[in-house]
Design a protein around this motif. Sequence first.
Motif, mmCIF file in Angstrom:
data_model
loop_
_atom_site.group_PDB
_atom_site.id
_atom_site.type_symbol
_atom_site.label_atom_id
_atom_site.label_comp_id
_atom_site.label_asym_id
_atom_site.label_seq_id
_atom_site.Cartn_x
_atom_site.Cartn_y
_atom_site.Cartn_z
ATOM 1 N N ASP A 102 50.873 -6.236 0.757
ATOM 2 C CA ASP A 102 52.330 -5.966 1.012
ATOM 3 C C ASP A 102 52.577 -4.605 1.862
ATOM 4 O O ASP A 102 53.280 -4.136 2.288
ATOM 5 C CB ASP A 102 52.781 -5.277 -0.632
ATOM 6 N N GLY A 103 51.103 -3.993 2.353
ATOM 7 C CA GLY A 103 51.157 -3.379 3.366
ATOM 8 C C GLY A 103 50.762 -1.691 2.708
ATOM 9 O O GLY A 103 50.823 -0.796 3.652
ATOM 10 N N GLU A 104 50.630 -1.824 1.609
ATOM 11 C CA GLU A 104 50.211 -0.335 0.875
ATOM 12 C C GLU A 104 48.956 0.002 1.296
ATOM 13 O O GLU A 104 47.975 -0.841 1.115
ATOM 14 C CB GLU A 104 50.564 -0.362 -0.644
ATOM 15 N N VAL A 105 48.981 1.109 1.726
ATOM 16 C CA VAL A 105 47.568 1.725 2.147
ATOM 17 C C VAL A 105 46.749 2.090 1.040
ATOM 18 O O VAL A 105 47.281 2.877 0.167
ATOM 19 C CB VAL A 105 47.683 2.897 3.043
ATOM 20 N N LEU A 106 45.598 1.554 0.782
ATOM 21 C CA LEU A 106 44.863 1.590 -0.545
ATOM 22 C C LEU A 106 43.561 2.622 -0.313
ATOM 23 O O LEU A 106 43.149 3.304 -1.036
ATOM 24 C CB LEU A 106 44.409 0.674 -1.026
ATOM 25 N N ALA A 107 43.143 2.773 1.120
ATOM 26 C CA ALA A 107 42.044 3.469 1.505
ATOM 27 C C ALA A 107 42.011 3.811 2.885
ATOM 28 O O ALA A 107 42.237 2.616 3.725
ATOM 29 C CB ALA A 107 40.648 3.043 0.834
ATOM 30 N N ASP A 108 41.431 4.807 3.455
ATOM 31 C CA ASP A 108 41.260 5.268 4.775
ATOM 32 C C ASP A 108 39.684 5.563 4.865
ATOM 33 O O ASP A 108 39.484 6.725 4.402
ATOM 34 C CB ASP A 108 42.133 6.293 5.469
ATOM 35 N N LEU A 109 38.819 4.514 5.241
ATOM 36 C CA LEU A 109 37.547 4.909 5.356
ATOM 37 C C LEU A 109 37.057 5.634 6.511
ATOM 38 O O LEU A 109 36.669 4.747 7.418
ATOM 39 C CB LEU A 109 36.768 3.354 4.976
ATOM 40 N N VAL A 110 36.654 6.612 6.447
ATOM 41 C CA VAL A 110 36.443 7.552 7.560
ATOM 42 C C VAL A 110 35.152 8.132 7.165
ATOM 43 O O VAL A 110 35.026 8.977 5.923
ATOM 44 C CB VAL A 110 37.414 8.573 8.033
ATOM 45 N N GLY A 111 33.794 8.171 7.999
ATOM 46 C CA GLY A 111 32.556 8.734 7.795
ATOM 47 C C GLY A 111 31.510 8.038 7.203
ATOM 48 O O GLY A 111 31.673 6.933 6.323
ATOM 49 N N PRO A 112 30.245 8.250 8.132
ATOM 50 C CA PRO A 112 29.276 7.171 7.107
ATOM 51 C C PRO A 112 29.282 7.249 5.759
ATOM 52 O O PRO A 112 29.059 8.266 5.052
ATOM 53 C CB PRO A 112 27.999 7.566 7.924
ATOM 54 N N GLY A 113 28.999 6.077 4.976
ATOM 55 C CA GLY A 113 28.763 6.136 3.698
ATOM 56 C C GLY A 113 29.876 6.005 2.965
ATOM 57 O O GLY A 113 29.679 5.952 1.419
ATOM 58 N N THR A 114 30.976 6.337 3.334
ATOM 59 C CA THR A 114 32.335 6.324 2.508
ATOM 60 C C THR A 114 32.521 4.849 1.813
ATOM 61 O O THR A 114 32.410 3.906 2.285
ATOM 62 C CB THR A 114 33.582 6.592 3.314
ATOM 63 N N THR A 115 32.852 5.034 0.497
ATOM 64 C CA THR A 115 32.699 3.673 -0.406
ATOM 65 C C THR A 115 34.064 3.487 -0.784
ATOM 66 O O THR A 115 34.600 4.223 -1.375
ATOM 67 C CB THR A 115 31.552 3.780 -1.240
ATOM 68 N N PHE A 116 34.477 2.270 -1.094
ATOM 69 C CA PHE A 116 35.721 2.091 -1.644
ATOM 70 C C PHE A 116 35.636 0.640 -2.653
ATOM 71 O O PHE A 116 34.921 -0.437 -2.158
ATOM 72 C CB PHE A 116 36.864 1.642 -0.682
ATOM 73 N N VAL A 117 35.800 0.756 -3.817
ATOM 74 C CA VAL A 117 35.722 -0.586 -4.935
ATOM 75 C C VAL A 117 36.606 -1.435 -4.391
ATOM 76 O O VAL A 117 38.058 -1.012 -4.933
ATOM 77 C CB VAL A 117 35.463 0.135 -6.303
ATOM 78 N N ALA A 118 36.516 -2.327 -4.009
ATOM 79 C CA ALA A 118 37.600 -3.442 -3.546
ATOM 80 C C ALA A 118 37.829 -4.109 -4.707
ATOM 81 O O ALA A 118 38.976 -4.784 -4.667
ATOM 82 C CB ALA A 118 37.114 -4.500 -2.277
#
Length: 485
Positions: A102-118
């Motif tokens: 729907d276009g909602e921003v869930l995460a902005d991954l900036v920086g080595p090692g940054t993790t997001f549980v998809a």
Amino acid sequence: MASRFVDRAVIHVAAGDGGHGCASIHREKFKPLGGPDGGNGGNGGDVRLVVDPNVHTLLDFHFHPHAKATNGRQGQGSHRAGAAGETLELKVPDGTVVMSEDGEVLADLVGPGTTFVAAQGGRGGLGNAALASKARKAPGFALLGEPGEQRSLVLELRSVADAGLLGFPSAGKSSLISVLSAAKPKIADYPFTTLVPNLGVVNAGDTVFTMADVPGLIPGASEGKGLGLDFLRHIERCAVLVHVVDCATYDPGRDPVSDVDALEAELARYTPALGGDLDSRPRVVVLNKIDVPDAAELAEMVRPEFEARGLPVFEVSTVTRQGLRELTFALAREVEKYRAAQPAAEPTRIVLRPVAVDDSGFSIEEDPEEAGGFIVRGARPERWIRQTDFGNDEAVGYLADRLNRLGVEDALAKRGAEPGCPVTIGDITFEWEPSTPGVAAHMTGRGTDVRLEQNNRVSAAERKEARRIRRDGPDQPEDEDATAR
């Protein structure tokens, strides 16, 4: 063949399912009923997005959009728990933005090692050893593992660059980044030579910053013309925007001032769609190709007009390297000023949000499709439904006890629910029959519940009688002598 640059991809991720719990009874010599010893099922594996500095494109996700983690293993007897599924890590480039469909921003991954549980892995089911209690000493059932989370995500790469080069096709952006850094973009004498953004690292004394060469923009880029619409997102993070103007163009309908005005108009149209603040970023005007005599004269003519607007102006030539040193240090000062104005980065903090004391954990609403029916919504009731083996009466009775302790039955009664009315929880709809707490604790056979005695399963005696009728007919009595023998 050169690798393709992909800065947008849609992926479909599925976490691993949790393993089922095991219903087992310990047996050994002189101890036929040694108590429940079924182990728990293992948790399903997660799907995680991890920033890797060695990855620079979303090309892998373009060709392989589906990703699934492994499932947890089922528990076994002798208190042996099932193995957990392995976490699947998907490497993404720095600056990847994760959005829902729907276009909602869930995460902005900036920086080595940054993790997001998809996608979160499913929980493993409890074995009957973990379900044993004083009231239920030898459960004849175990909980099922929960299915893993499945979702579709949109990945967009927004390059992490400090300075962004903007300009019409063939304005000399690729040549400029090639002489200021070690980047080796494709350079030719025809429009739209650059088809993908190029990144370069520039050294200016003690300051090191990155520069992005965005493919050539033309009027209407914000509406999809040319290549600009696909790559304008790469300048969102830039600290300073650099207008590279071709002063040696032979197009009679163009001049440096109109070129800058046209690009600024495209940025103004594009920015609202992003919700960004590109209009507040500092600008620098670079009058390029002054090694051509006519271009040098034109640069001298338009320079006062840009300066009257408060824009720093630099006359450069990528062939003779004239003016490049002054430009490099001016950009470094703007980058340092932008960095100093940014708030200090704070370490990631773990936020705990305890459940309110009066939070029942569920809600009840009338079913719009079933007259007199109700729908129970809530994380816990829906999870319990997924964990229940509805082929086991004792497991169904255990579910009824859990819902009763949670207060679902009292809430249904207060809403006016009548015995036999349809009640839906998750994907299951059943006829509601009020139960009495503690009935499930009565001594019954394993896998049975006295509240569900009206089941439709055929007993062994009924199967035996059916075989006799098929063999002898319905009117012939059973042979008494044969029965005695």
